[in-house]
Design a protein around this motif. Structure first.
Motif, short mmCIF file in Angstrom:
data_model
loop_
_atom_site.label_atom_id
_atom_site.label_comp_id
_atom_site.label_asym_id
_atom_site.label_seq_id
_atom_site.Cartn_x
_atom_site.Cartn_y
_atom_site.Cartn_z
N ASP A 241 26.07 35.43 32.44
CA ASP A 241 26.46 36.76 32.86
C ASP A 241 25.87 37.78 31.89
OD1 ASP A 241 27.97 35.52 34.82
OD2 ASP A 241 29.88 35.77 33.76
N ASP A 273 31.20 31.69 39.77
CA ASP A 273 32.02 32.58 40.58
C ASP A 273 31.24 33.88 40.71
OD1 ASP A 273 33.78 34.55 41.52
OD2 ASP A 273 35.52 33.64 40.55
N PHE A 275 31.67 36.76 42.15
CA PHE A 275 32.37 38.03 41.94
C PHE A 275 32.80 38.21 40.49
CE2 PHE A 275 32.90 37.58 46.57
CZ PHE A 275 32.36 38.81 46.96
N ALA A 276 33.22 37.13 39.84
CA ALA A 276 33.56 37.23 38.42
C ALA A 276 32.33 37.60 37.61
CB ALA A 276 34.16 35.92 37.93
N SER A 277 31.19 37.01 37.96
CA SER A 277 29.94 37.33 37.29
C SER A 277 29.56 38.78 37.54
CB SER A 277 28.83 36.40 37.79
OG SER A 277 27.60 36.69 37.16
N ARG A 279 31.55 41.30 38.19
CA ARG A 279 32.45 42.19 37.45
C ARG A 279 32.09 42.23 35.97
NH1 ARG A 279 36.22 39.93 41.09
NH2 ARG A 279 36.75 38.28 39.61
N ALA A 280 31.86 41.06 35.38
CA ALA A 280 31.56 41.00 33.95
C ALA A 280 30.24 41.71 33.64
CB ALA A 280 31.51 39.55 33.48
#
Length: 290
Positions: A241, A273, A275-277, A279-280
């Motif tokens: 990320d 993930d 979406f987690a990536s 966001r980060a």
């Protein structure tokens, strides 16, 4: 660029990052950069997502995925795969979310063949500025092959300009190899017309593939890099990320203005993930000072 220079530049660029990572862990490069943080920031309108990162959720729910990216804060996208949707349908989905498509990846065979006029029209329908060739056929992986590519790009670039667009090329690691004493990427940089052909620089592959560091490319070839793929590298060389790996983004971006950078498009080739990536990576870029 000769073999000795290219390898030396790569060792210097990656050696600094890897050394910092070894000293203080995964977040070392961003932490080290904090000590020399400046007052410049990436304009929020320039932070985008290259949709290859989101290909799994897009295949299940294209519109919903775009909505979630807009909620995170992304302003733009690079289109890479339509998942059965037309350019017009994607434009409608983008307009509903207030996202803007800035480019689309289109295969080399289409750009150099009879499909180019329709591809250009589709990019215009999406609202993009750039038509981007994402990779080259393996059969062209030689100095002579890249010289032929440069000729084809100049021809296609002229057609793109006549349509109000510009042709860009997206690099991978192999593009930065030195073959028979010649840097393949340098052939494209030096033998394409800057008025007709630009580059979407993937900073991960530029660093890993043996090129000089992106910041140096921006100063040696001013104005030729309107878009970036901002992709981070884990200490073991895998994808990471943005902001969690070892690449020194403040150092890269310090000369981004000279390079003509207008879009910073996040990419992660294999996120656990998506979406987690997303966001980060957005959080890091939106807060970055350099």
């Amino acid at each position: 660029m000769g073999t000795k220079h290219a390898n030396g530049a790569r060792r210097a660029f990656l050696g600094t990052a890897l050394g910092a990572a070894a000293a203080v862990g995964l977040g070392a490069a961003p932490a080290a950069a904090a000590g020399r943080r400046g007052c410049r920031r990436i304009p929020l309108s320039g932070i985008g997502m290259h949709l290859y990162t989101m290909r799994t959720p897009l295949a299940a729910d294209f519109a919903g995925t775009l909505e979630r990216l807009a909620e995170i804060g992304y302003a733009t996208v690079g289109v890479s795969g339509r998942h059965g949707n037309s350019a017009a349908a994607i434009r409608q989905m983008l307009d509903r979310t207030r996202l803007k498509a800035v480019l689309e990846h289109v295969g080399y065979d289409i750009v150099t063949g009879s499909g180019l006029p329709q591809a250009l029209e589709d990019v215009r329908t999406l609202g993009g500025k750039w038509i981007v060739v994402p990779s080259l056929p393996g059969s062209l992986h030689s100095p002579d092959g890249y010289r032929e590519v440069a000729r084809q790009f100049n021809r296609a670039g002229l057609a793109a300009r006549e349509s109000g667009l510009k042709l860009l090329y997206h690099n991978h690691g192999g593009d930065h190899e030195v073959v028979d004493g010649v840097s393949l990427y340098d052939i494209l940089l030096n033998e394409t017309d800057p008025e007709l052909v630009g580059f979407e620089l993937d900073v991960y592959w530029a660093a890993k593939g043996g090129s000089s560091d992106p910041g140096e490319l921006f100063t040696r070839h001013r104005g030729r890099f309107p878009a970036l793929h901002v992709k981070d590298m884990a200490p073991n060389g895998d994808f990471a990320d943005v902001g969690s790996g070892i690449l020194d983004f403040p150092a890269m971006f310090d000369t981004a203005r000279q390079g003509g950078v207008k879009q910073w498009l996040v990419e992660h080739d294999a996120p656990a993930d998506p979406f987690a990536s997303a966001r980060a990576s957005y959080r890091y870029l939106s807060r970055l000072r350099y």
